[in-house]
Design a protein around this motif. Structure first.
Motif, short mmCIF file in Angstrom:
data_model
loop_
_atom_site.label_atom_id
_atom_site.label_comp_id
_atom_site.label_asym_id
_atom_site.label_seq_id
_atom_site.Cartn_x
_atom_site.Cartn_y
_atom_site.Cartn_z
N LYS A 74 0.75 -1.06 0.09
CA LYS A 74 -0.02 -0.03 0.12
C LYS A 74 0.94 1.33 -0.02
O LYS A 74 0.56 2.56 -0.66
N ILE A 75 1.78 1.24 0.86
CA ILE A 75 2.84 2.25 0.88
C ILE A 75 3.61 2.52 -0.38
O ILE A 75 3.53 3.67 -0.88
N VAL A 76 3.94 1.63 -1.18
CA VAL A 76 4.65 1.54 -2.31
C VAL A 76 3.37 2.15 -3.72
O VAL A 76 4.08 3.05 -4.38
N GLU A 77 2.18 1.62 -3.56
CA GLU A 77 1.36 2.37 -4.39
C GLU A 77 1.20 3.69 -4.26
O GLU A 77 1.11 4.60 -5.12
N GLN A 78 1.36 4.26 -3.15
CA GLN A 78 1.06 5.63 -2.63
C GLN A 78 2.14 6.51 -3.11
O GLN A 78 2.08 7.20 -3.79
N MET A 79 3.55 5.91 -2.92
CA MET A 79 4.55 6.42 -3.42
C MET A 79 4.54 6.86 -4.88
O MET A 79 4.97 7.65 -5.47
N ASN A 80 4.29 5.43 -5.54
CA ASN A 80 4.10 5.39 -7.02
C ASN A 80 3.18 6.58 -7.66
O ASN A 80 3.43 6.85 -8.81
N LYS A 81 2.26 6.86 -6.71
CA LYS A 81 1.29 7.81 -7.16
C LYS A 81 1.55 9.29 -7.30
O LYS A 81 0.91 10.44 -7.85
N LEU A 82 2.65 9.30 -6.60
CA LEU A 82 3.00 10.97 -6.38
C LEU A 82 3.79 11.62 -7.59
O LEU A 82 4.30 10.76 -8.21
N GLY A 83 3.59 12.59 -7.87
CA GLY A 83 4.34 13.50 -8.70
C GLY A 83 5.83 13.97 -8.17
O GLY A 83 6.23 13.35 -7.40
N THR A 84 6.18 15.25 -8.91
CA THR A 84 7.39 15.68 -8.57
C THR A 84 7.42 17.11 -7.85
O THR A 84 8.29 17.90 -7.99
N THR A 85 6.08 17.35 -7.39
CA THR A 85 6.03 18.61 -6.88
C THR A 85 6.73 18.80 -5.46
O THR A 85 6.99 17.58 -4.84
N ALA A 87 5.52 19.36 -2.65
CA ALA A 87 4.31 18.79 -1.77
C ALA A 87 4.68 17.34 -2.09
O ALA A 87 4.64 16.67 -0.89
N ASP A 88 4.68 16.72 -2.84
CA ASP A 88 4.61 15.33 -3.39
C ASP A 88 6.04 14.74 -2.79
O ASP A 88 5.95 13.64 -2.28
N ASN A 89 7.00 15.39 -2.93
CA ASN A 89 8.32 15.02 -2.63
C ASN A 89 8.52 14.98 -1.02
O ASN A 89 8.89 14.10 -0.42
N LYS A 90 7.58 15.87 -0.29
CA LYS A 90 7.51 15.69 1.19
C LYS A 90 6.75 14.46 1.63
O LYS A 90 7.12 13.78 2.49
N LYS A 91 5.66 14.30 0.72
CA LYS A 91 4.72 13.01 0.84
C LYS A 91 5.66 11.88 0.96
O LYS A 91 5.38 10.75 1.53
N TYR A 92 6.43 11.86 -0.28
CA TYR A 92 7.22 10.71 -0.57
C TYR A 92 8.36 10.55 0.58
O TYR A 92 8.45 9.16 0.96
N ASP A 93 8.89 11.36 1.10
CA ASP A 93 9.62 11.13 2.23
C ASP A 93 9.15 10.50 3.48
O ASP A 93 9.67 9.68 4.01
N VAL A 94 7.85 11.05 3.59
CA VAL A 94 7.05 10.50 4.61
C VAL A 94 7.02 9.03 4.40
O VAL A 94 7.00 8.09 5.50
N LEU A 95 6.52 8.66 3.32
CA LEU A 95 6.05 7.44 3.21
C LEU A 95 7.37 6.49 3.02
O LEU A 95 7.22 5.26 3.27
N LYS A 96 8.49 7.02 2.50
CA LYS A 96 9.59 6.26 2.38
C LYS A 96 9.92 5.88 3.73
O LYS A 96 10.37 4.81 4.35
N ALA A 97 10.05 6.82 4.98
CA ALA A 97 10.51 6.68 6.28
C ALA A 97 9.51 5.41 7.00
O ALA A 97 9.95 4.73 7.70
N LYS A 98 8.17 5.55 6.53
CA LYS A 98 7.15 4.56 6.89
C LYS A 98 7.61 3.31 6.58
O LYS A 98 7.53 2.39 7.51
N ARG A 99 7.87 2.96 5.16
CA ARG A 99 8.31 1.73 4.57
C ARG A 99 9.62 1.39 5.38
O ARG A 99 9.64 0.23 5.61
#
Length: 147
Positions: A74-85, A87-99
């Protein structure tokens, strides 16, 4: 037999036989199939109890690892849906830390399983994947070189 009834019977048997690792393992399996977090936590406790009773209970180790890593897809799916803005980069970092947190929580059990079951292909492959995901290059190389 319905899962609730099965859980009740195994729980009762575990009370009567508190040193039977199989009962605690099976209770862990039943509880792990539930969607709620309380049951997942109880499942983890039962797998750990099985390991405490029988420190070489391979299936309990591996099911505990599976339970720990359950949310990864589920985390990987969320990461893959993110863009490169930004805000998305911040979300990516949070998801990466969670993973990474998931991987770190499974790591001690995988390392113990590798120690106990050296040469087991499934244990080794899973541990290599976790080492790789956590950028643990030296440990990855050392395990990869092991026969």
């Amino acid at each position: 037999m319905p899962p609730r009834r099965c859980k009740k019977l195994i729980s009762e048997a575990a009370i009567k036989n508190p040193t039977d690792a199989d009962l605690f393992y099976n209770l862990g399996v039943i509880l792990s199939q539930s969607k709620d977090e309380v049951s997942k936590a109880e499942s983890e406790k039962n797998y750990i109890k099985a390991i405490t009773i029988d420190p070489k209970y391979k299936n309990a180790y591996m099911n505990l690892v599976v339970l720990k890593l359950e949310g990864e897809n589920k985390i990987v799916e969320q990461m893959n849906k993110l863009g490169t803005t930004p805000a998305d980069n911040k979300k990516y970092d949070v998801l990466k830390a969670k993973r990474e947190g998931l991987y770190k929580s499974a790591l001690p059990y995988l390392e113990k399983a590798e120690e106990l079951f050296t040469g087991d292909a499934d244990v080794k492959a899973t541990l290599l994947n976790v080492y790789n995901a956590l950028d643990m290059t030296e440990k990855y190389k050392a395990l990869k070189a092991k026969k």
